[in-house]
Design a protein around this motif. Structure first.
Motif, PDB file in Angstrom:
ATOM      1  N   THR A 119       0.837  -1.208   0.000  1.00 50.41           N
ATOM      2  CA  THR A 119       0.000   0.000   0.000  1.00 50.41           C
ATOM      3  C   THR A 119       0.864   1.247   0.000  1.00 50.41           C
ATOM      4  OG1 THR A 119      -1.648  -1.200   1.303  1.00 50.41           O
ATOM      5  CG2 THR A 119      -1.887   1.190   1.199  1.00 50.41           C
ATOM      6  N   ALA A 120       1.911   1.240   0.829  1.00 48.27           N
ATOM      7  CA  ALA A 120       2.809   2.393   0.918  1.00 48.27           C
ATOM      8  C   ALA A 120       3.482   2.658  -0.433  1.00 48.27           C
ATOM      9  CB  ALA A 120       3.850   2.173   1.999  1.00 48.27           C
ATOM     10  N   PHE A 121       3.905   1.593  -1.129  1.00 51.26           N
ATOM     11  CA  PHE A 121       4.531   1.763  -2.445  1.00 51.26           C
ATOM     12  C   PHE A 121       3.551   2.343  -3.461  1.00 51.26           C
ATOM     13  CE2 PHE A 121       8.846   0.685  -2.471  1.00 51.26           C
ATOM     14  CZ  PHE A 121       9.089  -0.402  -1.641  1.00 51.26           C
ATOM     15  N   ILE A 122       2.293   1.874  -3.412  1.00 49.77           N
ATOM     16  CA  ILE A 122       1.276   2.383  -4.352  1.00 49.77           C
ATOM     17  C   ILE A 122       1.031   3.870  -4.112  1.00 49.77           C
ATOM     18  CG2 ILE A 122      -1.164   2.250  -5.034  1.00 49.77           C
ATOM     19  CD1 ILE A 122      -1.027  -0.761  -4.345  1.00 49.77           C
ATOM     20  N   PHE A 123       0.835   4.234  -2.837  1.00 48.36           N
ATOM     21  CA  PHE A 123       0.614   5.639  -2.510  1.00 48.36           C
ATOM     22  C   PHE A 123       1.816   6.485  -2.910  1.00 48.36           C
ATOM     23  CE2 PHE A 123      -3.198   6.724  -0.013  1.00 48.36           C
ATOM     24  CZ  PHE A 123      -3.793   5.484   0.077  1.00 48.36           C
ATOM     25  N   SER A 124       3.025   5.959  -2.679  1.00 52.36           N
ATOM     26  CA  SER A 124       4.210   6.764  -2.975  1.00 52.36           C
ATOM     27  C   SER A 124       4.337   6.981  -4.481  1.00 52.36           C
ATOM     28  CB  SER A 124       5.480   6.147  -2.400  1.00 52.36           C
ATOM     29  OG  SER A 124       5.850   5.013  -3.117  1.00 52.36           O
ATOM     30  N   TYR A 125       3.959   5.970  -5.302  1.00 53.34           N
ATOM     31  CA  TYR A 125       4.030   6.146  -6.755  1.00 53.34           C
ATOM     32  C   TYR A 125       3.029   7.206  -7.221  1.00 53.34           C
ATOM     33  CZ  TYR A 125       3.588   5.358 -11.736  1.00 53.34           C
ATOM     34  OH  TYR A 125       3.520   5.548 -13.100  1.00 53.34           O
ATOM     35  N   VAL A 126       1.774   7.034  -6.817  1.00 50.93           N
ATOM     36  CA  VAL A 126       0.711   7.944  -7.285  1.00 50.93           C
ATOM     37  C   VAL A 126       0.884   9.332  -6.692  1.00 50.93           C
ATOM     38  CG1 VAL A 126      -1.767   8.377  -7.247  1.00 50.93           C
ATOM     39  CG2 VAL A 126      -0.933   6.060  -7.638  1.00 50.93           C
ATOM     40  N   HIS A 127       0.958   9.392  -5.366  1.00 50.12           N
ATOM     41  CA  HIS A 127       1.033  10.691  -4.705  1.00 50.12           C
ATOM     42  C   HIS A 127       2.377  11.362  -4.940  1.00 50.12           C
ATOM     43  CE1 HIS A 127      -0.689  13.667  -2.105  1.00 50.12           C
ATOM     44  NE2 HIS A 127       0.305  13.602  -1.244  1.00 50.12           N
ATOM     45  N   GLY A 128       3.430  10.558  -5.066  1.00 52.25           N
ATOM     46  CA  GLY A 128       4.759  11.093  -5.370  1.00 52.25           C
ATOM     47  C   GLY A 128       4.757  11.802  -6.715  1.00 52.25           C
ATOM     48  N   ASN A 129       4.153  11.170  -7.714  1.00 48.99           N
ATOM     49  CA  ASN A 129       4.044  11.804  -9.030  1.00 48.99           C
ATOM     50  C   ASN A 129       3.185  13.053  -8.975  1.00 48.99           C
ATOM     51  OD1 ASN A 129       5.337  10.512 -11.460  1.00 48.99           O
ATOM     52  ND2 ASN A 129       4.529   8.706 -10.441  1.00 48.99           N
ATOM     53  N   PHE A 130       2.055  12.969  -8.260  1.00 57.43           N
ATOM     54  CA  PHE A 130       1.171  14.132  -8.162  1.00 57.43           C
ATOM     55  C   PHE A 130       1.906  15.318  -7.532  1.00 57.43           C
ATOM     56  CE2 PHE A 130      -2.124  16.990  -7.628  1.00 57.43           C
ATOM     57  CZ  PHE A 130      -2.373  17.271  -6.296  1.00 57.43           C
ATOM     58  N   THR A 131       2.564  15.084  -6.388  1.00 55.44           N
ATOM     59  CA  THR A 131       3.228  16.194  -5.692  1.00 55.44           C
ATOM     60  C   THR A 131       4.369  16.770  -6.537  1.00 55.44           C
ATOM     61  OG1 THR A 131       4.548  14.583  -4.469  1.00 55.44           O
ATOM     62  CG2 THR A 131       2.623  15.470  -3.349  1.00 55.44           C
ATOM     63  N   GLY A 132       5.068  15.908  -7.257  1.00 60.30           N
ATOM     64  CA  GLY A 132       6.144  16.392  -8.134  1.00 60.30           C
ATOM     65  C   GLY A 132       5.601  17.315  -9.210  1.00 60.30           C
ATOM     66  N   HIS A 133       4.534  16.849  -9.896  1.00 55.26           N
ATOM     67  CA  HIS A 133       3.924  17.671 -10.950  1.00 55.26           C
ATOM     68  C   HIS A 133       3.293  18.930 -10.372  1.00 55.26           C
ATOM     69  CE1 HIS A 133       4.810  14.680 -13.836  1.00 55.26           C
ATOM     70  NE2 HIS A 133       3.913  13.813 -13.452  1.00 55.26           N
ATOM     71  N   PHE A 134       2.737  18.816  -9.169  1.00 53.29           N
ATOM     72  CA  PHE A 134       2.089  19.947  -8.491  1.00 53.29           C
ATOM     73  C   PHE A 134       3.035  21.139  -8.405  1.00 53.29           C
ATOM     74  CE2 PHE A 134      -0.750  21.950  -5.491  1.00 53.29           C
ATOM     75  CZ  PHE A 134       0.068  22.578  -4.578  1.00 53.29           C
ATOM     76  N   TRP A 135       4.244  20.883  -7.902  1.00 52.91           N
ATOM     77  CA  TRP A 135       5.205  21.982  -7.744  1.00 52.91           C
ATOM     78  C   TRP A 135       5.657  22.520  -9.099  1.00 52.91           C
ATOM     79  CZ3 TRP A 135       4.680  24.177  -3.421  1.00 52.91           C
ATOM     80  CH2 TRP A 135       4.536  23.475  -2.226  1.00 52.91           C
ATOM     81  N   THR A 136       5.810  21.619 -10.078  1.00 57.22           N
ATOM     82  CA  THR A 136       6.223  22.051 -11.419  1.00 57.22           C
ATOM     83  C   THR A 136       5.161  22.953 -12.032  1.00 57.22           C
ATOM     84  OG1 THR A 136       7.301  19.910 -11.689  1.00 57.22           O
ATOM     85  CG2 THR A 136       7.064  21.249 -13.659  1.00 57.22           C
TER      86      THR A 136
END
Lengths: 362, 85
Positions: free
Chosen positions: B54-71
């Motif tokens: 679950t942690a890996f799934i959240f980190s993939y999805v939310h990690g990508n979202f937060t990265g794009h968010f700042w960009t």
């Protein structure tokens, strides 16, 4: 299985206020982690406990947020060329051994001296490590600033120069961040100490990052980035260990992760705008302030163990509240320094870009 | 000015919205099914891999979202230290 059943009934009820609180603390913790490679954990664990989460569930859930956060942070900083993956993994392996041993020591102390004894052990470890390392790091940052060399390339310490000069056949490994071959007989105890500290106070990086800088000779930016790899390895191993006992509250872990992934990306971006010595400044400042926070709790645990005169309930409450407030302040100050440095860096860049545009038009 | 246009990267609006929606979906699912999830995830043994995955799934999805968010917000690395390969 008894502890699993007990833990399951000890998962707290979440309300909106708790969720927002955990998200925000996660964000600030992530911001600091993205910048100095560690931190946030020592606020998150007591932060969760202040919501009524049992200690072990708090530590376990913290671990389960730590490894995905460290993974995202490491990937981001790797894009800026700051991560030495090999060094991170080599240190991570001995750190994992340190975590297991440190957890074992914790369990024995808890069995022999109960919760108060365990808390006293943790607090004393905090105070000793933060005092020694924190003051050293801050003094070094101060010396750099006073000498006006903060804009120059970092010089490695005499100790690191000596470590890099030692050649022990069959144990030498090349690490790109050091641009040198170093014996794993040096990395083993450093990684082990990092892991032991992580198991004890939840922040291994307070030994990991300074040891990479001062003992191995890694540049500050690479040390703090590589620490994220170590944190990933330790966090994954630790999470699995706790999950096997059913101690991870996935809701807490993911809510904190929700905030910290915003923070860690921002912290990582921040490192590209600052001089390397700022890593030491933020790290040293946080460590010294948290030293006071933890120091205030030592009399509480001494009193609970009957080693000093029993403190009144109101005194204990005042000490606990002040301790917690100081800890939040440490993190908030660290976050403020990171954001301010980033803001100034971006403004300077924008100004320089505008000036060069004016020049080119002229 | 053509070269300047080429240098201005397109902001990842589409990607951030997509990952943002999936991320919100994951969190809603998590909070709406708290009891079932914690009940199963705390069973120990092989169930231990559930929180890890679950942690890996959240980190993939939310990690990508937060990265794009700042960009998308224009918060990016210093141009002096842009991504190195």
């Amino acid at each position: 299985m008894h502890d699993i059943a007990q833990a399951a009934t000890n998962f707290i009820d979440l309300n909106t206020a708790n969720i927002i609180y955990l998200f925000l603390v996660g964000f600030v913790g992530g911001l600091v982690s993205g910048f100095i490679g560690s931190g946030g954990a020592f606020v998150l664990t007591p932060g969760m406990m202040s919501l009524g989460v049992p200690g072990l569930v708090a530590v376990a859930s913290n671990m389960c947020h730590k490894f995905p956060k460290a993974l995202v942070g490491a990937l981001k900083r790797a894009k800026y060329g700051q991560v030495d993956v090999k060094l991170g993994i080599v240190l991570g392996i001995s750190a994992e051994a340190g975590v297991l041993y440190g957890a074992h020591v914790q369990e024995n102390i808890k069995k022999a001296f109960g919760d108060a004894g365990s808390n006293l052990y943790v607090s004393v470890a905090f105070v000793v490590v933060l005092a020694v390392v924190g003051i050293f790091v801050l003094r070094d940052a101060w010396k750099t600033y006073k000498s006006g060399t903060q804009h120059e390339e970092e010089k490695i310490t005499k100790l690191a120069r000596w470590v890099q000069s030692i050649h022990i056949p069959g144990t030498m490994v090349y690490f790109k961040s050091l641009n040198a071959r170093v014996s794993v007989l040096f990395t083993l105890p450093l990684g082990f100490a990092t892991g032991m500290l992580a198991a004890t106070i939840a922040v291994g990086g307070f030994v990991g990052v300074p040891s990479m800088i001062y003992v191995l000779g890694a540049p500050s930016l690479m040390a703090s980035a590589t620490e994220l790899v170590i944190a990933f390895v330790m966090g994954l191993g630790g999470s699995l260990k706790y999950a096997l006992h059913g101690l991870v509250d996935i809701r807490l872990a993911m809510i904190i992760l929700g905030g910290s992934l915003f923070g860690i990306q921002l912290g990582a971006i921040g490192t590209t705008y600052v001089k390397p010595f700022m890593i030491k400044v933020v790290m040293g400042v946080i460590m010294v302030i948290v030293l006071f926070s933890r120091g205030l709790m030592v009399p509480v645990y001494l009193s609970q163990l009957g080693l000093i005169q029993t403190l009144s309930d109101s005194t204990v409450k005042m000490l606990k509240t002040t301790s917690f407030a100081i800890m939040i302040f440490a993190l908030a100050l660290g976050a403020f320094i990171v954001l301010k440095a980033m803001w100034q860096g971006r403004q300077a860049e924008k100004l320089a870009a505008q000036e060069s545009l004016v020049h080119s038009k002229a | 000015m053509a070269s300047l246009d080429q240098k201005i990267k397109k902001k990842p609006f589409g990607a951030s919205i997509l990952f943002g929606v999936v991320s919100i979906g994951l969190y809603i699912t998590l909070l709406a099914n708290q009891d079932i999830l914690n009940g199963n995830f705390a069973k120990g043994g092989l169930f231990a891999f559930l929180p890890i995955i679950t942690a890996f799934i959240f980190s993939y999805v939310h990690g990508n979202f937060t990265g794009h968010f700042w960009t998308v917000l224009g918060v990016e690395a210093s141009k002096k230290k842009r991504e190195v390969k």
